[in-house]
Scaffold this motif. Sequence first.
Motif, mmCIF file in Angstrom:
data_model
loop_
_atom_site.group_PDB
_atom_site.id
_atom_site.type_symbol
_atom_site.label_atom_id
_atom_site.label_comp_id
_atom_site.label_asym_id
_atom_site.label_seq_id
_atom_site.Cartn_x
_atom_site.Cartn_y
_atom_site.Cartn_z
ATOM 1 N N GLN A 60 0.820 -1.205 0.000
ATOM 2 C CA GLN A 60 0.000 0.000 0.000
ATOM 3 C C GLN A 60 0.857 1.258 0.000
ATOM 4 O O GLN A 60 0.544 2.239 -0.669
ATOM 5 C CB GLN A 60 -0.908 0.012 1.246
ATOM 6 N N TYR A 61 1.954 1.206 0.769
ATOM 7 C CA TYR A 61 2.817 2.382 0.926
ATOM 8 C C TYR A 61 4.279 1.962 0.721
ATOM 9 O O TYR A 61 5.001 1.706 1.679
ATOM 10 C CB TYR A 61 2.636 2.989 2.323
ATOM 11 N N PRO A 62 4.715 1.849 -0.513
ATOM 12 C CA PRO A 62 6.062 1.353 -0.813
ATOM 13 C C PRO A 62 7.190 2.230 -0.277
ATOM 14 O O PRO A 62 8.327 1.759 -0.151
ATOM 15 C CB PRO A 62 6.088 1.297 -2.357
ATOM 16 N N ASP A 63 6.891 3.479 0.065
ATOM 17 C CA ASP A 63 7.927 4.364 0.585
ATOM 18 C C ASP A 63 7.983 4.374 2.116
ATOM 19 O O ASP A 63 8.755 5.130 2.705
ATOM 20 C CB ASP A 63 7.705 5.801 0.083
ATOM 21 N N VAL A 64 7.153 3.525 2.748
ATOM 22 C CA VAL A 64 7.187 3.404 4.210
ATOM 23 C C VAL A 64 7.932 2.131 4.578
ATOM 24 O O VAL A 64 7.599 1.048 4.107
ATOM 25 C CB VAL A 64 5.762 3.368 4.805
ATOM 26 N N ASN A 65 8.944 2.268 5.420
ATOM 27 C CA ASN A 65 9.737 1.122 5.871
ATOM 28 C C ASN A 65 9.177 0.634 7.204
ATOM 29 O O ASN A 65 9.448 1.210 8.258
ATOM 30 C CB ASN A 65 11.209 1.534 6.022
ATOM 31 N N LEU A 66 8.358 -0.436 7.153
ATOM 32 C CA LEU A 66 7.765 -1.023 8.352
ATOM 33 C C LEU A 66 8.596 -2.226 8.770
ATOM 34 O O LEU A 66 8.715 -3.193 8.028
ATOM 35 C CB LEU A 66 6.322 -1.444 8.070
ATOM 36 N N THR A 67 9.204 -2.151 9.960
ATOM 37 C CA THR A 67 10.092 -3.219 10.419
ATOM 38 C C THR A 67 9.560 -3.818 11.720
ATOM 39 O O THR A 67 8.825 -3.177 12.467
ATOM 40 C CB THR A 67 11.516 -2.692 10.667
ATOM 41 N N VAL A 68 9.942 -5.067 11.983
ATOM 42 C CA VAL A 68 9.489 -5.734 13.204
ATOM 43 C C VAL A 68 10.589 -6.635 13.747
ATOM 44 O O VAL A 68 11.300 -7.300 12.983
ATOM 45 C CB VAL A 68 8.204 -6.549 12.933
#
Length: 278
Positions: A60-68
């Motif tokens: 949905q948001y390729p420029d957001v880096n979601l890490t876990v």
Amino acid sequence: MKKDGLFVGAYALMVIAGILAGCSKNGTEEPGKLSGSVSMSGSTSMEKFANVLCESFREQYPDVNLTVEFTGSSAGVESVLSGKCDVGNSSRNLKEEEKSGGAVENIVAIDGIAIVVDAENKVSDLTKEQLTEIYTGNIKNWSEAGGENMPIVVIGREAGSGTRGAFEEILKIEDACVYANELDSTGAVMAKVASTPGAIGYVSLDAVDESVTAVKLDGAEPTAENIKAGTYFLNRPFVMATKGEISAQNELVQELFRYIYSEDGQNLAASVGLIPVN
């Protein structure tokens, strides 16, 4: 007149540009235009959900880096309170001291806790009383629970695990369990039970595979349907804790929760065996 027309046109463009700039500042950018990073840390039981969430949110948001990171429930809540991450994943309800420290409990899904035994074990159903007696060390052999003459190897999670906390709280056996092994992840419990004759352990329902057998409890199979119906009693919330309310978080974190609670986000939870909260 021509000059006046050019002036009016230029002025109009300036006004439109100002409106668009204002919209952007207020967080009403069109979908897919957000950028930046969001970090999550915590429960290993939430690994499957967290991973598919990261993958779907990035689409949905390729420029957001979601890490876990998977560090355990208590460690995840500590990290969000100390500012080391944006969201602390916990596979249990938050403790009062965590809430008083500023942590807010955002329940994103409901999970079942499956009781698993090695695949060769003939026991397929346990009562709540039998399960309690096994984990407190009062039943030590499977022959006492309708099985073969074989010692029971009691497997559990480490202190601070959300799964352990929820399991012991539901059975009211906090600090009373007698463990042969205390392991630090869902995967480790699965592997140990699968490879150890006579073993029993507890894991997130969505982690169960063909390497083990998930037993019934009081005649009820560990399924989402039975949890919804109230017939399968071992269940707990999946919490994504924030420091302060969601509305007080930055734009990216707010958008993450908006997505989680949307129909698509809740369908994502259901796709990995969880019960949606919406």
